[in-house]
Each structure stands twice: as C-alpha cells, then as structure tokens.
Design an enzyme around this catalytic site. Sequence first.
Site, PDB file in Angstrom:
ATOM      1  N   LYS A  20       2.852  11.190  12.968  1.00  0.00           N
ATOM      2  CA  LYS A  20       1.697  11.445  12.114  1.00  0.00           C
ATOM      3  C   LYS A  20       0.885  12.568  12.759  1.00  0.00           C
ATOM      4  O   LYS A  20       0.766  12.619  14.001  1.00  0.00           O
ATOM      5  CB  LYS A  20       0.875  10.164  12.015  1.00  0.00           C
ATOM      6  CG  LYS A  20      -0.262  10.156  11.017  1.00  0.00           C
ATOM      7  CD  LYS A  20      -0.931   8.777  11.024  1.00  0.00           C
ATOM      8  CE  LYS A  20      -2.066   8.639  10.031  1.00  0.00           C
ATOM      9  NZ  LYS A  20      -2.642   7.277  10.025  1.00  0.00           N
ATOM     10  N   SER A  45      -3.104   5.575   5.388  1.00  0.00           N
ATOM     11  CA  SER A  45      -3.166   6.996   5.606  1.00  0.00           C
ATOM     12  C   SER A  45      -1.905   7.605   6.205  1.00  0.00           C
ATOM     13  O   SER A  45      -1.742   8.811   6.158  1.00  0.00           O
ATOM     14  CB  SER A  45      -4.327   7.298   6.555  1.00  0.00           C
ATOM     15  OG  SER A  45      -4.102   6.703   7.822  1.00  0.00           O
ATOM     16  N   SER A  56      -3.085   1.266   7.592  1.00  0.00           N
ATOM     17  CA  SER A  56      -2.539   2.606   7.362  1.00  0.00           C
ATOM     18  C   SER A  56      -1.071   2.773   7.727  1.00  0.00           C
ATOM     19  O   SER A  56      -0.487   3.819   7.447  1.00  0.00           O
ATOM     20  CB  SER A  56      -3.363   3.651   8.122  1.00  0.00           C
ATOM     21  OG  SER A  56      -4.549   3.931   7.429  1.00  0.00           O
TER      22      SER A  56
END
Lengths: 498, 99, 497
Positions: free
Chosen positions: C82, C157, C181
């Site tokens: 990420k 996310s 997330s």
Amino acid sequence: MQDHTDLSWEWVIGLEVHTHLKTESKLFSPAPVVYGAEPNHAVHPIDLALPGVLPVLNERVVELAIRLGLAIHGTVNPVSVFARKNYFYPDLPKGYQISQFEDPIVSDGWLEIEPEVRGQAKKKAAAGGGGRRRIGITRAHIEEDAGKSIHDVAIAGREDSCIDLNRAGVPLLEIVSEPDMRTAAEASAYLRALRSILRYIGVSDADMEKGQFRCDANVSVRPRGSRELGTRTEIKNLNSFVHVEEAIEAEARRQIELIEDGGTVVQATMGFDPVRRRTSVQRLKENSDDYRYFPDPDLIPLRIEADRIEAVRASLPELPDEKRSRFGSEYGLSDYDAGVLTANRELAAFFEETAKACGSPKAAANWLTRDLLRELRERDVELEETSLTPAILASLIRLVEDGRLTARSAAELFPDLVSDGGDPEVLMRERGLEAVSDAGAIDGLVDQVVEAHPDVVQQIREGDDKPLNFLMGKVMQASRGKAVPAQVRKTLIARIRS
Amino acid sequence: MSRIEPSDVARVATLARLALSQDEIAAMTRDLEQMLDYVAALDRLDTQDVEPTAHSFELPTPLRPDRAVPPLDPEIALGNAPEREGTAFLVPKVLEEGG
Amino acid sequence: MAKADSLLAGDLSDLRGALDRRDCSAVELVQASLDAMDARADLAAIVFRRDEAALTEAEAADERIASGKPASPLDGLPVVLKDNIVQAGEPATCASRILEGYVSPFDSGVVERLQRAGAIVVGRANLDEFAMGSSTENSIHGPSRNPWDPERACGGSSGGSAAAVAAGLVPLAFGSDTGGSIRQPASFCGVVGFKPTYGRVSRWGLVAYASSLDQIGPFARRVADCALALEAVGGHDDRDSTSLPEVVPPLRSRLDGDVSGLVVGLPKEYFAPEGAQPGVLARVREAIGVLEGEGVRFVEISLPHTAYTIATYYIIATAEASSNLARFDGVRYGRRAEHPKDLLDLYERSRSEGFGAEVKRRILLGTYVLSAGYYDAYYVKAQKVRTLIRRDFEAAFGECDAILTPTTPETAFALGAKAGDPLSMYLSDVYTVSANLAGLPALSVPCGFVDGMPVGLQLLGKPLDEATILRIGDAFERRTDHHRQSPPGPPGSPGTD
C-alpha cells in the site's frame, strides 16, 4: 534593585526553567546531541518528522529526570504520560511537541535558596544565621526541544527564515517553581541553586550561553497583605542571571505603575529589552492558544518501578544541602564556609581530602574559601585547571601549623602552588622562607627594634598596649616575614616588661 | 443536538491551518454537525467510573539505550525540501516565537 | 511465461514449488506480475512500479534459489505495498497531493523484513488518501476498480492491494487496517485479508493515520499465505514503542484442518436482520453450517456496546489523525503552495491545496473533539467507551475461542454511491472497527457471492491468538472453493468467463 521603601506592593515570582539533559542522543531519536554544528547536520528522520517515523524514549533521560526528582526532594511518579502539545511552527517538525502535561514524571519538590544579600541586610542575615528560604517546585517534566529559526537572512530580495533542526528533539526538563519568590534577588538565587544542583548531580551542564539553561519568569504584584494573586505575565527567554533580575524588576515596576495609574494588568507574554531594561508586551494570551493536549498514542505511559528509583537514589552523590549540614557538624565549619564549599562538587571533595590530610579542617576551609576562590576569580579558571592538589595544600597547612612557615610566607607561596604545583617544603627552602623560630635570632631582632624605638617602649611600659602591634610589625619586617609571630610577641612583651 | 456554527468550523480550521472557502465552511459545518449528532449517542452511556483506554493492552514502557547513531547525510535530510538555503530549510520570515 | 502467468493466480505454495522445481524463475514471475499490471491498468490498483529494481532483485533471488539456498519461503515472490508503507528511494504519496514527489529516504520495518525474506516489491498500491476512506475513491491517482465489476468500488482504504491480489497481479500484498481497511476491501474483492493483533507488525515506516488503531497486514488468496506473511513480517521492532514484545509463534504448522471442539461466538448484534443485506447474512449462515459440519460449536454471544463502536472510532481516529497530519506543512518535504505571502499563508494554502475533502473533514472533526472545552466530552468519553468495548470482548472470550461475523453489511457498492454521504460511508465499517478498538486479530475470508459479488466472513480472535482464527479460516477454505473463483479478465480479453 527592589525599592524596599515601597511597602505597599508585594511581588510574586514563579520561574519555569528549561534545561538540556546531558545525553549522547536525543529524547526520542538516536541522533547525536551536538552544539554548534552546521544546520541540519545532526538530525535523524525522526527529528525531521518524515512520514512513517515513530518515537522511542531515551532511557538515560528517565534516569536523569529521576535524579533531579530525588535531588529536589520531589515525588517521582510511578506513572507519567507523554502528551502532544499541538501547534504549528516551522521549528516544530511534527506540528506538535511531545511533552508531559497532566502527569509529569516529578511533582512536589523544593529547594533552599540563600539570596545574595546586600548592605544592611547582609549583616543582619549573617548575624541571624542566614536568610535561607525554601522554594517549592510544582513539577518537573520531560519534553523535547524545538529547532531554531534563523532570521534576517536576505535572499533573492526577500526576507526569509532558515530552519535548522539540529536542536529539535534534544531532551529537556522543564522545572516549574511555585510562585514563592518575592524579590528579583530571590529569583536569581533560586536559579543559581537549581543550576548548581543540576550540575552537581550530572543532570545538565546548564550552560546558559549554549542555551542549555533557559528561564521564563511569571510575575505578578499584589497589595502587601493580600492573599489573592494578581494577574501575571510571563517574560520569555531570559538568558542570563542578570537579565532575569533586571527583567523581573522592570516588569514588577511596570505592573505597579500601571495599576497605580488606574490600569489593569492583562495576561501576556512579555519580551525583555536588556539595553533599555524594559519589558514590553509581545503577545496577548488569547483563547486561540488551544494546544489540544492529548496522550501521545505513539508512546506507552512511562511506568517507573520502585527499585529503579532506589537504584538511582543509591547512585546519587551526597546533595549540596546534606553535605552542607554535615560539613557543619563533622568539621565544625561556619554555615557560610560550609555553604561556599558545597556549592561545587569538586571544591567540596577537594576540601574533604585536604582536611583529612592536614588534620585541620578550619585551616583548609579558610584557604579554600578565601585564597583559592580569589585566585580562581582573578585568573578566571576552574579548580580542575590549576595545579593545586589536596596533598599540596595539606602540606602547606601543616608547615604553617607546625610553625615552620609563617602565614605571610605561606600566602606568598600559594599563587605559585596554584600555577605550578610542587612541594611546598622544597619551595620554602629554595626561597629561604623557613620561619625564624630560633630564640637567639628573634632575641636579636627584638633587641634591635626596642633599642630603635625607646619612646614607644616607654609608652607601653606606662600602661598603653596599643603601640605593641607597631613594634610587632617592625620585628616582622626585619625578619622579612619569616619570624613566627607568636614567638615574636612573647619575646617582645618579655623584653619590654623586663 | 450539537449546534455547530460556521464560526466554530472557521475557528477549528484556523487551528488546523486549513484555509476554507465560504462554501467549504458551509459544507463542513453540515458534515460536522451530522457527525457530532451521531457521536452524541455516547452520552447515553454512564462512564463515570470507567478508566479511559489509550491502547488496547498494557505494554511495558519501551526504552532505548542512550546511544547516538551517525546523523542523516544533510543532502538526504534536505532531499525533499521544497526550498532550501545551504543546508537549512527556507520559509517565509518567522515573526514571533512559538508556544 | 505462460506458466508464470497462470501461476500468479495461484497460491504461495504453488509458486514456491514452481520456483524450487525451476518450472519458472523469479525473473519470469516478476515479469509476469509487471505484465499483468500493464494488462490491468484499468483497475488503477497500482500507482507506482519498480520494474527495473524488481527484476534486478529477482535475478539475485534466482541465484539464491539455484544455489539451493532460498532466503525464505517468500524468496523470489512478487508483492505490492500500500502506498503508505515506505520504502527507501521510492515515493509514498498516501494518495495525497501533499506528498506528490516525496521520496522516502528510509525503509519501513515491513520492507526490511520482506527484503530479508527475499520477497520482491514490484509496486505500490492505491488507497484512500492517508488511509481515510472505505472505497479507494479518495485518491489523487483516481479510484481503483473492483476486478469483479469495474463499476463498483474495491473497498478501502487498502483497495489497491485487495484488487491487485484479486486480479492476479501479485500473490501477496500488504495494506494497513485502522477501522477495517484490510478486511473490508478483502471482502469486496473476494480475497483473504488479515489484520493481526495491534502491535504485531511494526508500524515503523507506516504513515500514521490513527496511531493507536493502525496495523499492517497481508492480502492473499489463501489463509495459509496470510499466516506465512505474518511469520515473515511480524514480531517486535525496537523502533515502534507500541510493538508487542512477544515472538510470533509458528502459524502455518497449526493449519491442519482440525477445528473440532472449537467454540465460536456469534454476536447477536452483528446478525440483526436490519443490519446487513439478506444475501450477505445468508452466505455467512451457510459458512456457519460448513464449520458446524467440521465440529465447531457455535454459541450466541452479546457485545452490548456494538452500537457505539463507529462513534467511538471516529472520535479517536480523527483526533489522532488531526495531530498525525500536522507534519504535512510544506516546510521540510511535500507540496508547498506557490508564492506564499507569509508563513500562515504557506501553511494554510499548502495544506488546503494538498489535502482532499475527506482528509480535511477528518482533520476538522479531530481538531474539534480535541479543542478546549470539548476534549473531555468527546475524546476522553470515547476512550472510556473504548474500555467498555474492550470489556465486551474480554467477557465474550470467556465463552468462546473466536468470534464469527459478516465482514461488511453489504457487498461492493457502486463507485460514487456514497461519495456525497460521509456518514453512510463511515457506517459501512460497522463490523470491522471493534477489532481495532480492542486491538484484536481479525481475518476476512471469502464465503461466497451475492449477485456475482464476493462476500466475506470475519473471524475475530483473542489478543495474540492469530493461530485460532487462521486455523478456522483455513479449515473453511479446505471445505469450500470460494477462494478458487477468479474475477473476469481485463476488458476485451479473450477467454474471460
């Protein structure tokens, strides 16, 4: 100086001291703590607050904070909490300062001060055994220093500031006093006492010139006899003892004048102009000072076990006030001498060694508090920078005590011993300073003097002892200071009375 | 009900150093009010004698030995600087001392 | 190459076997991954790539493998991170304009451990700006798309990481989970997502959103692969004060398919019919049936403060975020507004131009709840309720070994569906935030489909007891084939079915 004729106002002074802790690395980062490096040459990603960095507490800082806590008779709290103080400033990389807010590491301490007293008050204080006062210390907490903004650099036609983060993250203790001081002299005495303790226990070098020891003063005034506190102002960044005193004087006077002219004091941060010796409002304390303190979620509360505190206690040197009272009881020193000798750890140790070696603590104390300190002052050096050792001084004292060297000759040798060391006995012989205690030699000198001043002798014989000292002086002069005064006196009296 | 005024949002925005347009302030006032109404549900709980939780578990206090590592190369430290002068970060003139 | 390509859609043990047997090389595998990224650029899952560096590292991995000394079971395998987990020399935008152009000079703890294990970071995955969001729509890189239906969100996310694994770009990806997330996008994309116990994986080098809740974890197509990932990257790190001191126990060796006798709690608050899509509840109930067949005993439990979790979470998370994001000021790095007229202007415009609307919204809320006069009413109150929520779990774990719930109340929603309604977006975290508030390990495992979109079930474990939930998840996988389903290929590609 405070105008003591103005009896209608009382000044109330509290001090906040920020002192750099003596560590190798920073509070939450492993960057080195250095002074005087080029901008941003002593930083770690943590100090720059780069994305993804996290703080880890320096163990040594905890130990030093405990040391201070014990030295100021404070409570070392079993749990203290690091909080974030949020505000934006270019020298504050994270946008918050990690500090301690509701739960500081140390609370409720005190230390004793002896304000430097002047003139009349001095005699009174000396006679009364000292004006020592206890000043409360509300708290001491750990926090990180900010970086530096370097102003007034004109670049490309516009004024900018340069940001140097070398200092960002350097560990500090903020030590907050109670509003217990009533004069600028007391404030200054408190700062000196605190600095002396910090150095004594190795917590901080507390060098004001390096910015390692900084002071903010909270000042308010109230009608004498009132128990309510007046509105206070804070004078920031006072960087010398003289400035602290002058700024407090100026600010208290400003407030009194203001009130007497019908005005009111408003909470504000004040700046001090040392040239004009005036304080002026720098910034009003507004509601916008909203620091949004909250516990730092990157850090765990600091838990301190009792055995950790005990271990620190065991490693602490004897503290100045403990030592001072011991010097009084153990060596029979006056309170003043004990105070002077214990103000500095090296001097105290020097004294003890000398006293042991020569067997005469009072003589040792006299030499150190009078002669040595004068030499140090005149030469502007530290004790460690001289060649004098306890052994040398003890041997000098013994020569005097044994009557082999007069005090005057000893005083003559002393500066050279401070500069170059050496064996006082050897030096004494080389310079022919051995005391004249030989009865024949002294008799001869006394005879000469008595014969040269028959009228004076007559005066004494008629019952006026005053001129005896005059004759003593003459004999000593004739011996070039080497005659043992007690023996001279005895011989002189015997000769006159005969 | 939480009553939150555009002036509250403006005050908070200043604290957070966000410059918001009037439209943004209006929108944020609405959103914040909705959120604050929603979280007001917590008031129904009696938490008088409850200790706050800062972290999920009690952990020992981690301490780092006081050892310095070599500092960052200044060129790396300044590597992402938007503006610099020598090895210092450059900003518009700083007027007053920080808090 | 065809071999490597098809392998990429498999699990880590297949890949390991292929590499060790020299059926394919690490270079081929990495190249296949890079090619797949090209082919699926439409998903906007990957925002930065490391083509050259990754291939060089793959050559080194091939040498280790050839000499019979692979560094670890991950040696030579491509992974993505990420874009909020930093790597030296690489960007870390956190999907924000304010970090455009930023290059990290240091490695995160996770990257260090992955490199030690020989894993090869091939790229960086899209996310909601600063991990704030549940759809990966709040990104300067544009919204990521769900491989199962490009018109739908991939969740957030960590949506880019989930989509990358689902679409077969990489077998393993890392994300961060502050309120769900990892688990929510895993559920939306039909992959396994795993948030370990708070403090298990070092946060050193994870750009903080909410420090007391953030935790890094893996995405993979098999539960066993997530276990392997935690073995590789978990464990204490001196640079993170909230890192757990405990050693990560062996996890893969515990995955023996035997779950008989385990007691699993079903919190009644999470199964309220009005709370979730009926189809989602149906799939989860079917999964319960499967596990019952394996000898798991289910008991109903209660987590009485469930209704307060979202409120508690949004106070704590935004408060921490408002402070964590103060460092983005345009002074030392990141985007600076042009021609600032003074310092205040520099701050305000750099931040206002640099942050997106959702980040600003959370900063404002967080600043508000910490501000004078409100701190006790909001922040301290939320921390106290956090205690109550934690106690709910302590009590529940007195009765059961693990807890099973749906991961999300619904399957992936359409892109843009919740864009104008922040609160409804926040409410989609309803089943996941409690694990963050209580610090618990949590796993999302695919358990079927509703209208062609994946559904996930969530397993919550006792603190530090990742092993039990991994074991249950793995046993479920052994009895089902949901994890073998693949989304359709790129638009216009032949042979998609």
